[in-house]
Design a protein around this motif. Sequence first.
Motif, PDB file in Angstrom:
ATOM      1  N   LEU A   1       0.525  -1.342  -0.057  1.00 41.91           N
ATOM      2  CA  LEU A   1       0.127   0.059  -0.170  1.00 41.91           C
ATOM      3  C   LEU A   1       0.716   0.938   0.317  1.00 41.91           C
ATOM      4  O   LEU A   1       0.744   2.300  -1.006  1.00 41.91           O
ATOM      5  CB  LEU A   1      -0.707   0.102   1.674  1.00 41.91           C
ATOM      6  CG  LEU A   1      -1.971   1.330   1.689  1.00 41.91           C
ATOM      7  CD1 LEU A   1      -2.647   1.083   0.135  1.00 41.91           C
ATOM      8  CD2 LEU A   1      -2.959   1.341   2.425  1.00 41.91           C
ATOM      9  N   TRP A   2       1.535   1.357   0.876  1.00 43.43           N
ATOM     10  CA  TRP A   2       2.627   2.535   0.575  1.00 43.43           C
ATOM     11  C   TRP A   2       3.344   2.966  -0.431  1.00 43.43           C
ATOM     12  O   TRP A   2       3.980   3.985  -0.481  1.00 43.43           O
ATOM     13  CB  TRP A   2       3.644   2.440   2.037  1.00 43.43           C
ATOM     14  CG  TRP A   2       2.866   2.367   3.434  1.00 43.43           C
ATOM     15  CD1 TRP A   2       2.601   1.326   4.457  1.00 43.43           C
ATOM     16  CD2 TRP A   2       1.596   3.220   3.399  1.00 43.43           C
ATOM     17  NE1 TRP A   2       1.673   1.551   5.389  1.00 43.43           N
ATOM     18  CE2 TRP A   2       1.292   2.937   4.961  1.00 43.43           C
ATOM     19  CE3 TRP A   2       1.012   4.095   3.238  1.00 43.43           C
ATOM     20  CZ2 TRP A   2      -0.038   3.152   5.485  1.00 43.43           C
ATOM     21  CZ3 TRP A   2      -0.210   4.305   3.875  1.00 43.43           C
ATOM     22  CH2 TRP A   2      -0.684   4.124   4.698  1.00 43.43           C
ATOM     23  N   VAL A   3       4.157   1.811  -1.098  1.00 45.68           N
ATOM     24  CA  VAL A   3       4.630   1.768  -2.220  1.00 45.68           C
ATOM     25  C   VAL A   3       3.685   1.779  -3.131  1.00 45.68           C
ATOM     26  O   VAL A   3       4.140   3.109  -4.025  1.00 45.68           O
ATOM     27  CB  VAL A   3       5.147   0.400  -2.718  1.00 45.68           C
ATOM     28  CG1 VAL A   3       5.760   0.117  -4.184  1.00 45.68           C
ATOM     29  CG2 VAL A   3       6.029  -0.656  -1.776  1.00 45.68           C
ATOM     30  N   LEU A   4       2.668   1.615  -3.658  1.00 50.46           N
ATOM     31  CA  LEU A   4       2.163   2.111  -4.343  1.00 50.46           C
ATOM     32  C   LEU A   4       1.513   4.001  -3.930  1.00 50.46           C
ATOM     33  O   LEU A   4       1.296   5.229  -4.774  1.00 50.46           O
ATOM     34  CB  LEU A   4       0.275   1.205  -4.399  1.00 50.46           C
ATOM     35  CG  LEU A   4       0.824   0.307  -4.677  1.00 50.46           C
ATOM     36  CD1 LEU A   4      -1.312  -0.882  -4.871  1.00 50.46           C
ATOM     37  CD2 LEU A   4       1.126   0.290  -5.712  1.00 50.46           C
ATOM     38  N   ARG A   5       0.560   3.983  -2.997  1.00 51.13           N
ATOM     39  CA  ARG A   5       0.829   5.184  -2.942  1.00 51.13           C
ATOM     40  C   ARG A   5       1.580   6.383  -2.530  1.00 51.13           C
ATOM     41  O   ARG A   5       1.757   7.502  -2.589  1.00 51.13           O
ATOM     42  CB  ARG A   5      -0.141   5.470  -1.479  1.00 51.13           C
ATOM     43  CG  ARG A   5      -2.095   4.958  -1.119  1.00 51.13           C
ATOM     44  CD  ARG A   5      -2.815   5.179   0.076  1.00 51.13           C
ATOM     45  NE  ARG A   5      -2.729   6.568   0.317  1.00 51.13           N
ATOM     46  CZ  ARG A   5      -4.231   7.165  -0.250  1.00 51.13           C
ATOM     47  NH1 ARG A   5      -4.776   6.431  -1.099  1.00 51.13           N
ATOM     48  NH2 ARG A   5      -3.549   8.314  -0.116  1.00 51.13           N
ATOM     49  N   ASP A   6       3.039   5.969  -1.705  1.00 45.34           N
ATOM     50  CA  ASP A   6       3.857   6.996  -1.250  1.00 45.34           C
ATOM     51  C   ASP A   6       4.819   6.935  -2.153  1.00 45.34           C
ATOM     52  O   ASP A   6       5.957   8.342  -2.268  1.00 45.34           O
ATOM     53  CB  ASP A   6       4.987   6.981  -0.023  1.00 45.34           C
ATOM     54  CG  ASP A   6       3.273   6.879   0.652  1.00 45.34           C
ATOM     55  OD1 ASP A   6       2.070   7.751   0.820  1.00 45.34           O
ATOM     56  OD2 ASP A   6       3.718   6.098   1.920  1.00 45.34           O
ATOM     57  N   ILE A   7       5.258   5.697  -2.881  1.00 47.68           N
ATOM     58  CA  ILE A   7       6.240   5.802  -3.879  1.00 47.68           C
ATOM     59  C   ILE A   7       6.049   6.038  -5.456  1.00 47.68           C
ATOM     60  O   ILE A   7       6.270   6.855  -5.591  1.00 47.68           O
ATOM     61  CB  ILE A   7       7.344   4.411  -3.614  1.00 47.68           C
ATOM     62  CG1 ILE A   7       7.058   3.932  -2.127  1.00 47.68           C
ATOM     63  CG2 ILE A   7       8.776   4.778  -4.978  1.00 47.68           C
ATOM     64  CD1 ILE A   7       8.553   5.250  -1.651  1.00 47.68           C
ATOM     65  N   LEU A   8       4.954   5.355  -5.682  1.00 47.88           N
ATOM     66  CA  LEU A   8       4.662   5.630  -6.736  1.00 47.88           C
ATOM     67  C   LEU A   8       3.600   6.711  -7.318  1.00 47.88           C
ATOM     68  O   LEU A   8       3.468   6.088  -8.277  1.00 47.88           O
ATOM     69  CB  LEU A   8       4.509   4.148  -7.366  1.00 47.88           C
ATOM     70  CG  LEU A   8       5.309   3.093  -7.259  1.00 47.88           C
ATOM     71  CD1 LEU A   8       4.486   1.345  -7.895  1.00 47.88           C
ATOM     72  CD2 LEU A   8       6.499   3.011  -8.462  1.00 47.88           C
ATOM     73  N   GLY A   9       2.968   7.254  -6.490  1.00 48.38           N
ATOM     74  CA  GLY A   9       1.800   8.197  -6.120  1.00 48.38           C
ATOM     75  C   GLY A   9       0.447   7.586  -7.462  1.00 48.38           C
ATOM     76  O   GLY A   9       0.262   8.351  -7.014  1.00 48.38           O
ATOM     77  N   LEU A  10       0.005   6.242  -6.813  1.00 46.15           N
ATOM     78  CA  LEU A  10      -1.478   5.715  -7.165  1.00 46.15           C
ATOM     79  C   LEU A  10      -2.264   5.484  -6.015  1.00 46.15           C
ATOM     80  O   LEU A  10      -1.953   5.168  -4.894  1.00 46.15           O
ATOM     81  CB  LEU A  10      -0.870   3.974  -8.047  1.00 46.15           C
ATOM     82  CG  LEU A  10      -0.048   4.233  -8.668  1.00 46.15           C
ATOM     83  CD1 LEU A  10       0.198   2.645  -9.232  1.00 46.15           C
ATOM     84  CD2 LEU A  10      -0.631   5.124 -10.102  1.00 46.15           C
TER      85      LEU A  10
END
Length: 151
Positions: free
Chosen positions: A22-31
């Motif tokens: 979830l944090w990779v998607l939201r915080d790293i990739l901006g999804l």
Amino acid sequence: MRTILINGESHDVDVPDDMPLLWVLRDILGLTGTKYGCGIAQCGACTVHVAGQPARACQLPVSLIGDRPVTTIEAIGQTALGQRVQEAWLDEQVIQCGYCQSGQIMAATALLQTTPTPSDDDIDDAMAGNICRCGTYVRIRAAIHKAASNA
């Protein structure tokens, strides 16, 4: 550094092994379409597909993704089934506050991939892990039936 396949695109991410997807998607990739709800994989707001199966992104360490493709709400409408589900959601006016809806749509799409003509019991079982605080469960069920019938 690891490479993950999100919505058909490869992304190189330099994150700790235990970082939740979830944090990779939201915080790293901006999804940001995948939502944080409870953080303990109980509400379903963070549901994504990993290799076509619904998964809770808030508790799934990125190290466990491997080479399996991940699909998020941002891309689900690119499939015929995902588009039917999204259209049925609008037709049945499912959305109230909308916060849980990305997870609801992802769970509904996963159900229809495996059970193209679900019964009410099939729907209730598949959607039981997705909480809607606004209580739109009757409309969610109607939308899933509509998406199934429009195949």
